[in-house]
Design an enzyme around this catalytic site. Structure first.
Site, PDB file in Angstrom:
ATOM      1  N   ASP A 135       0.819  -1.208   0.000  1.00  0.00           N
ATOM      2  CA  ASP A 135       0.000   0.000   0.000  1.00  0.00           C
ATOM      3  C   ASP A 135       0.860   1.268   0.000  1.00  0.00           C
ATOM      4  O   ASP A 135       2.084   1.204   0.162  1.00  0.00           O
ATOM      5  CB  ASP A 135      -0.952  -0.001   1.215  1.00  0.00           C
TER       6      ASP A 135
ATOM      7  N   ASP B 140      -7.398  -3.050  14.328  1.00  0.00           N
ATOM      8  CA  ASP B 140      -8.746  -3.514  13.990  1.00  0.00           C
ATOM      9  C   ASP B 140      -8.709  -4.689  13.010  1.00  0.00           C
ATOM     10  O   ASP B 140      -9.708  -5.019  12.375  1.00  0.00           O
ATOM     11  CB  ASP B 140      -9.569  -2.358  13.393  1.00  0.00           C
TER      12      ASP B 140
ATOM     13  N   HIS C  76      -7.134  -4.970  10.177  1.00  0.00           N
ATOM     14  CA  HIS C  76      -7.053  -4.716   8.734  1.00  0.00           C
ATOM     15  C   HIS C  76      -5.715  -5.169   8.191  1.00  0.00           C
ATOM     16  O   HIS C  76      -4.694  -5.083   8.875  1.00  0.00           O
ATOM     17  CB  HIS C  76      -7.349  -3.244   8.381  1.00  0.00           C
TER      18      HIS C  76
ATOM     19  N   GLU D 295      -9.728  -1.915   5.244  1.00  0.00           N
ATOM     20  CA  GLU D 295     -10.401  -1.553   6.490  1.00  0.00           C
ATOM     21  C   GLU D 295     -11.602  -2.454   6.758  1.00  0.00           C
ATOM     22  O   GLU D 295     -12.071  -3.139   5.840  1.00  0.00           O
ATOM     23  CB  GLU D 295     -10.854  -0.089   6.385  1.00  0.00           C
TER      24      GLU D 295
HETATM   25  C1  GLP Z   1      -0.897   0.537   8.370  1.00  0.00           C
HETATM   26  C2  GLP Z   1      -0.526  -0.243   7.127  1.00  0.00           C
HETATM   27  C3  GLP Z   1      -0.625  -1.729   7.355  1.00  0.00           C
HETATM   28  C4  GLP Z   1       0.131  -2.105   8.594  1.00  0.00           C
HETATM   29  C5  GLP Z   1      -0.472  -1.383   9.764  1.00  0.00           C
HETATM   30  C6  GLP Z   1       0.157  -1.740  11.090  1.00  0.00           C
HETATM   31  O1  GLP Z   1      -2.261   0.672   8.533  1.00  0.00           O
HETATM   32  N1  GLP Z   1      -1.342   0.088   6.021  1.00  0.00           N
HETATM   33  O2  GLP Z   1      -0.103  -2.406   6.224  1.00  0.00           O
HETATM   34  O3  GLP Z   1       0.082  -3.488   8.773  1.00  0.00           O
HETATM   35  O4  GLP Z   1      -0.314   0.008   9.545  1.00  0.00           O
HETATM   36  O5  GLP Z   1       1.319  -1.044  11.331  1.00  0.00           O
HETATM   37  P1  GLP Z   1       2.280  -1.350  12.544  1.00  0.00           P
HETATM   38  O6  GLP Z   1       3.050  -2.554  12.132  1.00  0.00           O
HETATM   39  O7  GLP Z   1       3.126  -0.133  12.636  1.00  0.00           O
HETATM   40  O8  GLP Z   1       1.435  -1.589  13.729  1.00  0.00           O
END
Ligand code: GLP
Length: 271
Positions: free
Chosen positions: A72, A141, A143, A148
């Site tokens: 993403d 959550d 995702h 989402e």
């Molecule tokens: C964002 C990204 C996800 C990632 C998430 C969690 O929302 N789009 O791909 O998995 O953050 O991030 P973290 O690993 O910093 O908790």
């Protein structure tokens, strides 16, 4: 689904980096076809990338014949913005390994035609024969990428509006200022992730405990998009002790017992 509960983040990062290296090498011993990785950003994979860089610097692996697709990217922030996923990947991985620039694919959140950008990303994945191993993280959550809650479980790469929860969670990277967090992003779909031949999801910390409980002990549900992992033939969750706080004691024991039986700690999944 395989669930690996690691005692610490350090152990998780090591195991996962070695797993990826082993998979790349195994594939490359068989054919000249490039190995195709799907990659996430965020704090979850940081330590794994650090380990991969270490292994590369120690001469244990080359990424010359590896192709990557990132999950993403935010819409509307410059590529050289310290919080863009382009910047993150360069900083944590690509600038430190020998992957050819043309092998790296990250969605362009500043493309004139965002729909076309998403379509062409999907086509590029197909053109290289699909993704061998998709590595992912999750939001609190549940995702995956930016899919989402209530995203279609067969979605493809597209533009997504971010939820308040995600914007709030990610504001820690934007001076804790919610107004600085982009409100839209480009993301691979749940369907895109599911097409990968192998899926490994990192889940760390108490903040993700509820999501882990949903994925492991509840059914497939679009409100926790990572729960689609249950339908994948080769899905693994790499988690730490903290994230298991909401699981039943019996569930934790069950998965720990299975792994203790795996000979020499070799992965049960070997595709
Ligand atoms: C964002 C990204 C996800 C990632 C998430 C969690 O929302 N789009 O791909 O998995 O953050 O991030 P973290 O690993 O910093 O908790």
């Amino acid at each position: 689904m395989r669930i690996l509960i690691h005692k610490s983040s350090k152990k998780l990062n090591k195991w996962l980096a070695h797993h990826i290296v082993r998979k790349i090498k195994k594939a490359q011993n068989k054919s000249d076809k490039p190995y195709v990785l799907g990659l996430p950003t965020g704090s979850s994979p940081e330590g794994v990338y650090k380990e991969l860089v270490k292994l590369y610097k120690a001469g244990k692996i080359s990424f010359k014949n590896v192709i990557t697709f990132n999950m993403d990217e935010y819409v509307g922030i410059p590529e050289d913005h310290p919080q863009s996923y382009h910047y993150f990947m360069k900083y944590h991985l690509f600038d430190h390994i020998d992957i050819p620039k043309e092998n790296i694919h990250i969605l362009d959140g500043n493309a004139k035609d965002l729909k076309e950008e998403c379509k062409s990303f999907e086509n590029k994945i197909v053109a290289v024969g699909g993704i061998d191993l998709f590595l992912g993280g999750i939001g609190p959550d549940g995702h995956i990428a930016f899919n989402e809650p209530a995203s279609s479980l067969s979605s493809r790469t597209r533009v997504k509006t971010l939820t308040y929860d995600t914007i709030e969670a990610n504001s820690r990277f934007f001076d804790n200022d919610i107004s600085k967090v982009p409100t839209t992003a480009l993301t691979v779909g749940v369907g895109t992730v599911m097409d990968a031949r192998e899926l490994v999801i990192i889940i760390k910390g108490y903040k993700k405990a509820r999501a882990l409980q949903k994925v492991v002990e509840d059914g497939v549900n679009h409100m926790w998009t990572v729960s689609m992992l249950q339908l994948h033939r080769y899905g693994t969750i790499c988690c730490d002790d903290d994230s298991t706080m909401e699981l039943k004691v019996g569930t934790v024991k069950y998965f720990k017992d299975i792994e203790a039986k795996a000979i020499n700690n070799l992965p049960v999944i070997d595709i």
